[in-house]
Design an enzyme around this catalytic site. Structure first.
Site, PDB file in Angstrom:
ATOM      1  N   GLU A  43      50.141 -35.044  30.147  1.00  0.00           N
ATOM      2  CA  GLU A  43      49.515 -34.095  29.225  1.00  0.00           C
ATOM      3  C   GLU A  43      48.999 -32.884  30.005  1.00  0.00           C
ATOM      4  OE1 GLU A  43      45.862 -34.098  25.929  1.00  0.00           O
ATOM      5  OE2 GLU A  43      45.968 -35.690  27.432  1.00  0.00           O
ATOM      6  N   LYS A  87      49.624 -31.185  19.722  1.00  0.00           N
ATOM      7  CA  LYS A  87      48.619 -32.221  19.468  1.00  0.00           C
ATOM      8  C   LYS A  87      47.909 -31.940  18.140  1.00  0.00           C
ATOM      9  CE  LYS A  87      45.161 -34.711  22.237  1.00  0.00           C
ATOM     10  NZ  LYS A  87      44.423 -34.697  23.527  1.00  0.00           N
ATOM     11  N   CYS A  97      48.004 -38.463  24.101  1.00  0.00           N
ATOM     12  CA  CYS A  97      46.686 -39.025  24.363  1.00  0.00           C
ATOM     13  C   CYS A  97      46.132 -39.750  23.136  1.00  0.00           C
ATOM     14  CB  CYS A  97      45.749 -37.933  24.884  1.00  0.00           C
ATOM     15  SG  CYS A  97      44.381 -38.558  25.900  1.00  0.00           S
TER      16      CYS A  97
END
Length: 316
Positions: free
Chosen positions: A47, A138, A172
């Protein structure tokens, strides 16, 4: 499309060239080349690899106020983030082409179409021909990440059909969103890429759970980073005094569709993890559990996913 049932996957555990996109791209290119020499056909990065996951930085913000020094830190972060597509994606695509591999890499993205200031935590997908196949933004930045990143929408939830299986990604703590996972499973994901900044022990249980739940291979990729990777000139450097030298311990791993570690979590160093993947293992695992097949109950449960791009203005 002809499927290659057996191939090598690579998970790149490495630290960013913090706040320096030029050096970050060069490091990514070098690591792609290294993995390509080992005949990896799918290469995964952490990430926010370019320009950084800014662990430990406050950007001068507390509830109700922001400091001028923090604004300077944000500008440096923004200035070293990348546009998609752009010159940086062209370089990474060229490296993917030379390696003849699919590459998934975490970046911080500037969207220059309208807003000039908002950044997104994004996973980019490149094909072995060097083409930028697409991206995933995200959906929900976690905690203080909401200070520096905007939210993606359902228009960037791709799963790509490749000779090495269907490849997609959640970033994540999106992996703790049950409905986001369900959307990935419904799209038939087989190579589930989970770039992260979480190195706690609980994360590894999550990766095993997703592999078992989705009956997919899970490639989890985290950075290994230390305080000396951060430039001295960031104005919040003094905030690092109380932090340990090792900011992110790594913990990248690769899990099979029955939840077994093919490569157990690696800590304390930069390393490229390799694993031999055999897609036949997915069908074997689905013998007794297929989350979107014989173990689904569409008569009871329905998932609605809005995949339309969300804009303030619709021009006609």
């Amino acid at each position: 499309m002809q499927k290659e049932k057996a191939f090598t996957a690579a998970v790149v555990q490495a630290g960013s060239e913090v706040m320096n996109k030029e050096k970050g791209v060069k490091k990514a290119v070098r690591l792609i080349e290294e993995a390509g020499k080992q005949h990896a056909k799918v290469i995964v990065f952490p990430e926010a690899f370019i320009p950084a996951y800014p662990r430990g930085m406050s950007f001068g913000a507390v509830v109700g106020s922001r400091s001028n020094e923090g604004r300077k830190d944000f500008f440096q972060y923004w200035n070293n983030s990348i546009t998609v597509p752009g010159p940086e994606t062209a370089e990474i695509g060229e490296a993917a082409q030379k390696a003849k591999a699919y590459v998934v890499i975490g970046v911080i993205e500037k969207d220059n179409r309208s807003s000039q200031g908002t950044l997104y935590c994004t996973a980019l997908f490149f094909g072995p021909d060097g083409e930028l196949l697409g991206k995933h933004r995200k959906l929900k930045p976690t905690g203080s990440e909401r200070l520096i990143w905007g939210e993606g929408d359902g228009s960037t939830l791709p799963v790509f059909d490749t000779p090495y299986g269907r490849i997609g990604s959640l970033i994540c703590w999106e992996n703790y969103m049950p409905l986001a996972r369900a959307a990935m499973y419904e799209k038939g994901i087989q190579i589930y890429v989970a770039p992260t900044a979480d190195a706690r022990d609980t994360w590894f249980a999550t990766m095993q759970h997703i592999a078992v739940e989705g009956r997919c291979f899970v490639l989890s990729c985290n950075q290994y980073s230390t305080k000396d990777m951060y430039p001295e000139e960031i104005t919040s450097r003094k905030e690092f005094e109380h932090l340990p030298h090792e900011l992110t311990r790594g913990g990248s791993c690769i899990v099979d569709p029955l939840g077994n570690f093919i490569v157990e979590p690696v800590f304390g160093k930069e390393e490229i993890l390799y694993a031999d993947i055999n897609l036949d293992k997915i069908a074997e695992a689905q013998f007794d559990f297929d989350v979107v097949g014989h173990y689904s109950r569409p008569d009871v449960f329905q998932l609605i996913v809005n995949e339309q791009e969300q804009r303030n203005t619709i021009w006609k």
